[in-house]
Motif scaffolding. Structure first.
Motif, PDB file in Angstrom:
ATOM      1  N   ARG A 323       0.691  -1.212  -0.271  1.00  0.00           N
ATOM      2  CA  ARG A 323      -0.050   0.015  -0.045  1.00  0.00           C
ATOM      3  C   ARG A 323       0.852   1.398   0.102  1.00  0.00           C
ATOM      4  O   ARG A 323       0.520   2.286  -0.664  1.00  0.00           O
ATOM      5  CB  ARG A 323      -0.983   0.028   1.210  1.00  0.00           C
ATOM      6  N   ASN A 324       1.961   1.368   0.810  1.00  0.00           N
ATOM      7  CA  ASN A 324       2.740   2.506   1.110  1.00  0.00           C
ATOM      8  C   ASN A 324       3.563   2.832  -0.154  1.00  0.00           C
ATOM      9  O   ASN A 324       3.523   3.828  -0.529  1.00  0.00           O
ATOM     10  CB  ASN A 324       3.584   2.522   2.190  1.00  0.00           C
ATOM     11  N   GLU A 325       4.032   1.890  -0.854  1.00  0.00           N
ATOM     12  CA  GLU A 325       4.783   2.036  -2.255  1.00  0.00           C
ATOM     13  C   GLU A 325       3.759   2.351  -3.372  1.00  0.00           C
ATOM     14  O   GLU A 325       4.181   3.206  -3.922  1.00  0.00           O
ATOM     15  CB  GLU A 325       5.515   0.771  -2.510  1.00  0.00           C
ATOM     16  N   LEU A 326       2.720   1.713  -3.367  1.00  0.00           N
ATOM     17  CA  LEU A 326       1.903   2.052  -4.388  1.00  0.00           C
ATOM     18  C   LEU A 326       1.169   3.450  -4.267  1.00  0.00           C
ATOM     19  O   LEU A 326       1.111   4.222  -5.394  1.00  0.00           O
ATOM     20  CB  LEU A 326       0.676   1.085  -4.161  1.00  0.00           C
ATOM     21  N   ASP A 327       0.963   3.938  -2.900  1.00  0.00           N
ATOM     22  CA  ASP A 327       0.494   5.471  -2.516  1.00  0.00           C
ATOM     23  C   ASP A 327       1.375   6.111  -3.363  1.00  0.00           C
ATOM     24  O   ASP A 327       1.132   7.371  -4.010  1.00  0.00           O
ATOM     25  CB  ASP A 327       0.245   5.482  -1.349  1.00  0.00           C
ATOM     26  N   LEU A 462       0.836  10.138   8.547  1.00  0.00           N
ATOM     27  CA  LEU A 462       0.271   9.424   7.614  1.00  0.00           C
ATOM     28  C   LEU A 462      -0.606  10.263   6.714  1.00  0.00           C
ATOM     29  O   LEU A 462      -1.157   9.656   5.929  1.00  0.00           O
ATOM     30  CB  LEU A 462      -0.423   8.099   8.134  1.00  0.00           C
ATOM     31  N   GLU A 463      -0.872  11.178   7.247  1.00  0.00           N
ATOM     32  CA  GLU A 463      -2.172  12.289   6.593  1.00  0.00           C
ATOM     33  C   GLU A 463      -1.973  12.552   4.991  1.00  0.00           C
ATOM     34  O   GLU A 463      -0.542  12.785   4.833  1.00  0.00           O
ATOM     35  CB  GLU A 463      -2.288  13.480   7.129  1.00  0.00           C
ATOM     36  N   PRO A 464      -2.616  12.589   4.123  1.00  0.00           N
ATOM     37  CA  PRO A 464      -2.343  12.860   2.694  1.00  0.00           C
ATOM     38  C   PRO A 464      -1.656  14.202   2.421  1.00  0.00           C
ATOM     39  O   PRO A 464      -0.845  14.298   1.813  1.00  0.00           O
ATOM     40  CB  PRO A 464      -3.509  12.854   2.176  1.00  0.00           C
ATOM     41  N   ALA A 465      -2.027  14.972   3.271  1.00  0.00           N
ATOM     42  CA  ALA A 465      -1.342  16.587   3.163  1.00  0.00           C
ATOM     43  C   ALA A 465       0.055  16.282   3.334  1.00  0.00           C
ATOM     44  O   ALA A 465       0.825  17.255   2.945  1.00  0.00           O
ATOM     45  CB  ALA A 465      -2.212  17.298   4.244  1.00  0.00           C
ATOM     46  N   ALA A 466       0.641  15.552   4.357  1.00  0.00           N
ATOM     47  CA  ALA A 466       1.958  15.458   4.656  1.00  0.00           C
ATOM     48  C   ALA A 466       2.697  15.055   3.416  1.00  0.00           C
ATOM     49  O   ALA A 466       3.848  14.850   3.186  1.00  0.00           O
ATOM     50  CB  ALA A 466       2.250  14.709   5.492  1.00  0.00           C
ATOM     51  N   VAL A 467       2.096  14.022   2.613  1.00  0.00           N
ATOM     52  CA  VAL A 467       2.660  13.463   1.348  1.00  0.00           C
ATOM     53  C   VAL A 467       2.341  14.017  -0.095  1.00  0.00           C
ATOM     54  O   VAL A 467       3.070  13.446  -0.953  1.00  0.00           O
ATOM     55  CB  VAL A 467       2.661  12.049   1.659  1.00  0.00           C
ATOM     56  N   VAL A 468       1.095  14.513  -0.091  1.00  0.00           N
ATOM     57  CA  VAL A 468       0.709  14.649  -1.505  1.00  0.00           C
ATOM     58  C   VAL A 468       1.428  16.242  -1.873  1.00  0.00           C
ATOM     59  O   VAL A 468       1.048  17.212  -1.272  1.00  0.00           O
ATOM     60  CB  VAL A 468      -0.959  14.809  -1.374  1.00  0.00           C
ATOM     61  N   ASN A 469       1.689  16.076  -3.131  1.00  0.00           N
ATOM     62  CA  ASN A 469       2.421  17.461  -3.773  1.00  0.00           C
ATOM     63  C   ASN A 469       0.920  18.343  -3.915  1.00  0.00           C
ATOM     64  O   ASN A 469       0.018  17.740  -4.514  1.00  0.00           O
ATOM     65  CB  ASN A 469       3.115  17.162  -5.050  1.00  0.00           C
ATOM     66  N   GLU A 470       1.110  19.637  -3.962  1.00  0.00           N
ATOM     67  CA  GLU A 470       0.064  20.310  -4.234  1.00  0.00           C
ATOM     68  C   GLU A 470      -0.264  19.970  -5.717  1.00  0.00           C
ATOM     69  O   GLU A 470       0.686  20.214  -6.638  1.00  0.00           O
ATOM     70  CB  GLU A 470       0.197  21.870  -3.943  1.00  0.00           C
ATOM     71  N   ALA A 471      -1.538  20.107  -6.099  1.00  0.00           N
ATOM     72  CA  ALA A 471      -1.954  19.994  -7.537  1.00  0.00           C
ATOM     73  C   ALA A 471      -1.669  21.266  -8.378  1.00  0.00           C
ATOM     74  O   ALA A 471      -1.963  22.098  -7.750  1.00  0.00           O
ATOM     75  CB  ALA A 471      -3.396  19.561  -7.780  1.00  0.00           C
TER      76      ALA A 471
END
Length: 471
Positions: A323-327, A462-471
């Motif tokens: 899951r983590n790698e796929l994410d 683990l929150e998405p905001a910590a890992v998601v680049n801003e679109a």
């Protein structure tokens, strides 16, 4: 957020079949590619400029993408426009450039314009499918199950209250005939999960209890919205409700979602085994997208929605060891395609319907004020339908259900095409959709307050905001 019902896919104005690459003349195929590429340049520039500007003003980046879409779309620069807005090929700046470079005849230019618009629309559809797949991966299935009962109640209240209040109000206050009033009331039931979930992710709240209730309720809203749309579409065509079709939709939607989750544990083992045996590039992400697209296809094939299948695929794969790698592998793909969806949503919004100087807009504006009030209040009250959750942010849950997005435009488009909606009522629905779509992101930010801080123990969030680049 339910997005695009498969049962009305053939009626969507921007998916009406046009000559594509396979049927275009070789020269026109090359020009079509040029048009798509130039449109993507505009979309990506608008997306990044809008997101960065919005971020600097401390607003959710997705709001900047929507506003940037309005700027480059039918309301302003005419760089990204679509035939269903009533625009001609000659109104498009991109088409004008192509005509100047290639000396196209008016007929050839129209064909290229229609085909280019459909290609961009399909890319936007892929973008929202990938967005919901990503949201599924970032969701916690166990926590989603825990809030399942609350999500069901929130969804039911969020459909029943605006539908009833909107339909009754239009009939009693504005003397709107029954069937148009029902159609407008149905448009109030939608929730755009793509917009809300992106804001939740940016705020780091997607995995919060409030975020999971919103996502769960919005998915159920999708199913209920499909059923409502099936009912009103049938009513508009025949004046009668096809009970058999409604029962089929209820059973198929329930079986699809529950079956996907129950079969998840079996598929997880198969997925991990297959990934371990693959040794070439894409050994994780390609099988994952095969599964996601197949689930999206199944959702579409049984007259539900492609995005429901993609979301279910994400939930299933969220339980795998990979899951983590796929994410991490999915995020760059989402960064490439998701902005197309948000910019095109803004580009399709025709703000000229807000101009009171035009006599034809005035009746619609008055009705729009009523619809906007019902649209906001009818969803905000859903937060107070949550039970057994002391201290939960009820306002945030209600606000998260507000945006209608492109879903409301689908209702308006079908109603207009069937002749059910007159111009003032159609304009009122469009105004309601535009304002709820643009108001929800900043309102959600205010309702939640500041983004959640990373864990104090120094472990990565683990929150998405910590890992998601801003679109």
């Amino acid at each position: 957020m339910f997005l695009i019902p498969a049962i009305v896919l053939s009626q969507r104005p921007f998916l009406i079949p046009h000559p594509l690459l396979a049927t275009a003349a070789p020269a026109n195929a090359s020009i079509l590619l040029s048009g798509v590429l130039l449109s993507l340049v505009v979309i990506y520039l608008a997306s990044k400029c809008g997101a960065e500007f919005s971020k600097r003003l401390d607003f959710p980046p997705v709001l900047g993408e929507l506003v940037a879409g309005v700027v480059v779309g039918v309301s302003a620069l005419h760089l990204v426009i679509f035939p269903e807005s009533g625009m001609e090929a000659s109104d498009s700046v991109v088409m004008t450039v192509l005509q100047w470079l290639n000396g196209l005849t008016p007929d050839a230019l129209t064909n290229v314009f229609q085909s280019q618009s459909e290609v961009v629309s399909v890319l936007a559809e892929l973008g929202v499918i990938i967005l919901l797949f990503e949201i599924g991966l970032e969701s916690d299935l166990r926590q989603l199950k825990e809030v399942g009962s609350q999500a069901v109640i929130v969804a039911c209240v969020g459909v029943a209250v605006p539908f009833t209040a909107g339909t009754a109000g239009l009939m009693m206050l504005f003397n709107v005939p029954t069937i148009p009033a029902i159609f407008a009331g149905a448009a109030l039931t939608a929730t755009s999960i793509g917009i809300t979930s992106k804001v939740l992710s940016e705020l780091g709240r997607l995995k919060s209890k409030e975020g999971q209730i919103i996502v769960g309720a919005a998915i159920i809203d999708d199913v209920l919205g499909i059923i409502v749309l099936a009912v009103v579409a049938s009513l508009a065509k025949t004046g009668e409700i096809d009970v058999t079709n409604v029962i089929y939709l209820i059973i198929s939607a329930t079986a699809f979602l529950i079956g996907s989750i129950l079969l998840g544990s079996i598929f997880n083992k198969t997925f991990v085994t297959a990934v371990d045996k693959l040794k070439t590039r894409g050994n994780i992400v390609i099988p994952a997208f095969i599964f996601a697209f197949f689930m999206a296809f199944l959702g579409n094939a049984i007259h539900l929605e492609a995005i429901l299948g993609a979301f279910a695929a994400g939930l299933v794969l969220d339980e795998t060891d990979a899951r983590n790698e796929l994410d991490a592998l999915v995020k760059p793909i989402a960064d490439l395609l998701v902005p197309i969806f948000f910019v095109t949503v803004g580009a399709r919004a025709d703000l000229s319907v807000l101009n009171p100087a035009l006599p034809e807009n005035r009746a619609g504006l008055l009705i729009a004020v009523f619809l906007i009030a019902i649209a906001i209040v009818g969803k905000v009250v859903t937060g107070w339908a949550v039970f057994g959750q002391p201290g939960i942010n009820r306002l945030a849950i209600g606000v998260g259900m507000i945006p209608r997005g492109e879903v409301g435009l689908v209702f308006a488009g079908i109603g207009s095409a069937s002749g059910v909606l007159d111009k003032p009522l159609e304009a009122a629905i469009i105004i309601m959709v535009i304002l709820t779509t643009f108001l929800a992101p900043p309102f959600l930010r205010v309702a939640f307050g500041q983004p959640e801080e990373p864990p104090a123990n120094g472990e990565p969030s683990l929150e998405p905001a910590a890992v998601v680049n801003e679109a």
